[in-house]
Design an enzyme around this catalytic site. Structure first.
Site, PDB file in Angstrom:
ATOM      1  N   LEU A  84       0.820  -1.216   0.000  1.00  0.00           N
ATOM      2  CA  LEU A  84       0.000   0.000   0.000  1.00  0.00           C
ATOM      3  C   LEU A  84       0.853   1.264   0.000  1.00  0.00           C
ATOM      4  O   LEU A  84       0.330   2.370  -0.142  1.00  0.00           O
ATOM      5  CB  LEU A  84      -0.971  -0.002   1.191  1.00  0.00           C
ATOM      6  CG  LEU A  84      -1.995  -1.156   1.188  1.00  0.00           C
ATOM      7  CD1 LEU A  84      -2.895  -1.069   2.417  1.00  0.00           C
ATOM      8  CD2 LEU A  84      -2.836  -1.161  -0.075  1.00  0.00           C
ATOM      9  N   ASN A 299       9.412  -9.193  -9.700  1.00  0.00           N
ATOM     10  CA  ASN A 299      10.350 -10.048  -9.003  1.00  0.00           C
ATOM     11  C   ASN A 299       9.594 -10.932  -8.006  1.00  0.00           C
ATOM     12  O   ASN A 299       9.001 -10.403  -7.081  1.00  0.00           O
ATOM     13  CB  ASN A 299      11.390  -9.199  -8.254  1.00  0.00           C
ATOM     14  CG  ASN A 299      12.449 -10.066  -7.626  1.00  0.00           C
ATOM     15  OD1 ASN A 299      12.709 -11.161  -8.091  1.00  0.00           O
ATOM     16  ND2 ASN A 299      13.054  -9.596  -6.543  1.00  0.00           N
ATOM     17  N   ASP A 326       0.176  -9.620  -5.035  1.00  0.00           N
ATOM     18  CA  ASP A 326       1.451  -8.887  -4.900  1.00  0.00           C
ATOM     19  C   ASP A 326       1.323  -7.492  -5.536  1.00  0.00           C
ATOM     20  O   ASP A 326       2.240  -7.011  -6.197  1.00  0.00           O
ATOM     21  CB  ASP A 326       2.621  -9.679  -5.505  1.00  0.00           C
ATOM     22  CG  ASP A 326       3.979  -9.147  -5.047  1.00  0.00           C
ATOM     23  OD1 ASP A 326       4.013  -8.218  -4.219  1.00  0.00           O
ATOM     24  OD2 ASP A 326       5.007  -9.654  -5.539  1.00  0.00           O
TER      25      ASP A 326
HETATM   26 ZN   LIG Z   1       5.456  -8.323  -2.400  1.00  0.00          ZN
END
Ligand SMILES: [Zn+2]
Length: 449
Positions: A84, A299, A326
Site C-alpha cells: 500500500l 520479481n 502482490d
Molecule cells: Zn510483495
C-alpha cells in the site's frame, strides 16, 4: 458516491453512521466452510449476516436489495499480499486509494507488506497502519517485518507488533540471508502463532539481473534471474520450518522447481502454505518480446511456459494454497518512462486479480468455483488466523457478489489504484465483482446502469 468510472460506483464509509440492512436475493451462495452451494437469499442487518435461506425471513424489510440472480454470492475475498506504499511513497499509493482498489477488485480484506518507509518494524508503525485503515472501505491487516529495517541483522519485536495488530511477519522484497537469524525468527514466531511469510531469493544469484534466465534472456542479451535463486531459498526455508516446527507461508511462487519442492514437503507433513500470483500462471518471459514492456517486469520474474504449466498443475492439485496479487504500485518515473533495466520491479493487481482467475482458472476449468472461494477467501483468512472467509449466520457481513458472465476489457484509466502499472492492459476478461459488501455496507457496485 465517491466517484464513478466505467460503470463502477464506489461509496465512502462514514463510520459515524451504523450500517443498515441488505437483502441479497436468489444468488448462487457458495460457502465451502459450511458446504453451501445453493440458490439462496442472504439477509444482512447492522453488519451481521442474520439469515441464509431460500427466502428472506418474514418481516425482514431490507433498506437495500441486491438482485443476485445469475451471480455468485461468496465470502468476502482476501488478498494477503499487497503493497500500500504508505507510509513513505504516497505518490504511488495510499492506504485509502489501495483499499478503494481492493474494494473494486472484490476484496473485503488485504494484508499489507512492511517494506514501506519507514519499515513496519515496531508497535507504533503497525498501529499507524491499523488506525489509517479504520475508516477505509476494506479491512487491513498489517504484516510486520522479520528484521529491523529489513536489514537482515536483528529481529523485530514480534510480540509488540502482534499486540498492535500485525498478523504475520515478512521481509518481503528480500530473503533473510542468515540461516541462523531465520531459524531464530521461526522459533520466535511460534510463541505468537503467526506465519512467517517467506520471500525466497538468493540475492547473490539475482544481482544485476532483470528478467528470467532462459533461452529468451540469452537471445535478448540480458543477465537472467535463475529459477534456482528462488528454489534454493524455498528449500532452505522449508528445511528450517521442518526443523523448528514453525509455520511458514511461501510468497509468490514462480517456478516449476518450487512447486515440486513444496509438493514433496507437504507430502512429508511439513506445516507450510504458499501462494502464486495471477501474472505467473498467465504470462511468460516470451511476452517481453519484442516490446520490453516494463509493466511486465516483476520479481520473481515471468518464467517459462513450462513453469507456468506446472504452476497451473499446482493450483489444480492444491499444492498452491492461495492466489495473491502482490499488488505493487509504481509511478511512471520509476516504471514507464525508463529503460527496462532501470525500471522498478512490480505490477499492480488488486483490480484484475479476480477477473484473471475467473478467466484463466475457472474459464479453463483448472479449478471450480468452490476452489476459487477457498483460494481467495477461506484459506488466506485461515493462514492469518482470522475469522473471515465464511457466510455463517452471525458472521460479519463481508460479502462479494461475482458476476461470472460479465465481459470487460482491462483499462488502466478506469482503475482506482493511484498507479497504472498493470501487466494486463487491454486484456479481455470474463467475470468481475459486481458488488462488494464490507462490514455490512455496500462499498462498491459495478455493471448496474
Ligand atoms: Zn510483495
Amino acid at each position: 458516491m465517491l466517484n464513478k468510472k466505467d460503470n463502477q460506483k464506489l461509496y465512502p464509509v462514514d463510520p459515524t453512521v451504523p450500517p443498515g440492512s441488505i437483502g441479497i436475493l436468489n444468488g448462487r451462495v457458495i460457502d465451502p466452510v459450511n458446504g453451501t452451494d445453493d440458490r439462496l437469499c442472504v439477509a444482512v442487518d447492522k453488519g451481521t449476516i442474520v439469515s441464509i435461506a431460500p427466502e428472506l425471513p418474514s418481516g425482514f424489510t431490507p433498506d437495500t436489495t441486491i438482485d443476485a440472480a445469475g451471480k455468485w454470492v461468496v465470502p468476502g475475498l482476501m488478498d494477503m499480499h499487497v503493497h500500500l506504499r504508505e507510509p513513505g511513497r504516497e505518490d504511488r499509493e495510499t492506504i485509502e486509494t489501495g483499499t478503494r482498489a481492493a474494494s473494486a477488485g472484490g476484496f473485503t480484506a488485504v494484508a499489507c507488506m512492511p517494506n514501506t518507509n519507514p519499515v513496519l518494524d515496531e508497535e507504533s508503525k503497525i498501529r499507524y497502519v491499523v488506525q489509517r485503515g479504520e475508516p477505509c472501505t476494506c479491512r487491513i491487516y498489517p504484516i510486520g517485518s522479520i528484521t529491523k529495517g529489513l536489514e537482515g541483522k536483528e529481529l523485530s519485536p514480534f510480540g509488540e507488533m502482534v499486540r498492535a495488530g500485525a498478523r504475520g511477519v515478512s521481509d518481503d522484497g528480500k530473503s533473510v540471508i542468515s540461516s541462523m537469524l531465520m531459524k531464530n525468527a521461526l522459533n520466535y514466531s511460534k510463541s505468537f502463532d503467526i506465519p512467517v511469510i517467506c520471500h525466497c531469493e538468493d540475492s547473490d544469484l539475482t544481482k544485476g539481473a532483470h528478467m528470467n534466465e532462459s533461452a529468451v534472456s540469452t537471445r535478448l542479451g540480458m543477465r537472467g534471474i535463475p529459477s534456482i535463486s528462488e528454489e534454493i531459498m524455498v528449500a532452505r526455508d522449508i528445511m528450517l520450518a521442518e526443523y523448528t516446527g514453525a509455520r511458514i507461508h511461501i510468497a509468490h511462487v514462480s517456478t516449476a522447481g518450487s512447486v515440486r519442492i513444496i509438493r514433496e514437503a507437504k507430502a512429508r507433513g511439513v506445516n507450510i502454505t504458499c501462494e502464486t500470483c495471477p501474472h505467473y500462471f498467465t504470462l511468460i518471459d516470451e511476452d517481453l518480446i519484442p516490446a520490453f514492456d516494463t509493466y511486465k517486469k516483476m520479481n520473481p520474474p515471468l518464467r517459462t511456459a513450462h513453469d507456468r504449466d506446472v504452476l497451473l498443475e499446482g493450483i489444480a492439485d492444491g499444492t498452491i494454497d492461495i492466489i495473491a496479487s502482490d499488488h505493487a504500485p509504481h509511478v511512471s518515473e520509476d516504471k514507464k518512462d525508463v529503460e527496462f533495466e532501470a525500471a522498478s520491479f512490480g505490477v499492480i493487481g488488486l483490480e484484475t486479480s479476480l477477473g484473471v482467475v475467473l478467466t484463466y482458472l475457472i474459464g479453463k476449468k483448472v479449478i471450480d468455483p468452490h476452489r476459487l472461494v477457498e483460494r481467495m477467501s477461506c484459506v488466506p483468512n485461515r493462514i492469518l488466523g482470522l475469522s473471515g472467509g465464511t457466510l455463517s449466520r452471525g458472521a460479519d457481513a463481508d460479502i462479494t457478489v461475482i458476476d461470472p458472465d460479465a465481459r470487460w476489457k482491462v483499462d488502466p484509466n478506469c482503475m482506482y489504484s493511484k498507479s497504472r502499472n498493470t501487466a494486463f492492459d487491454g486484456f479481455e476478461l470474463q467475470g468481475y465483482a459486481s458488488c462488494t459488501i464490507s462490514q455490512g455496507r455496500i462499498v462498491y457496485e459495478r455493471g448496474a446502469a
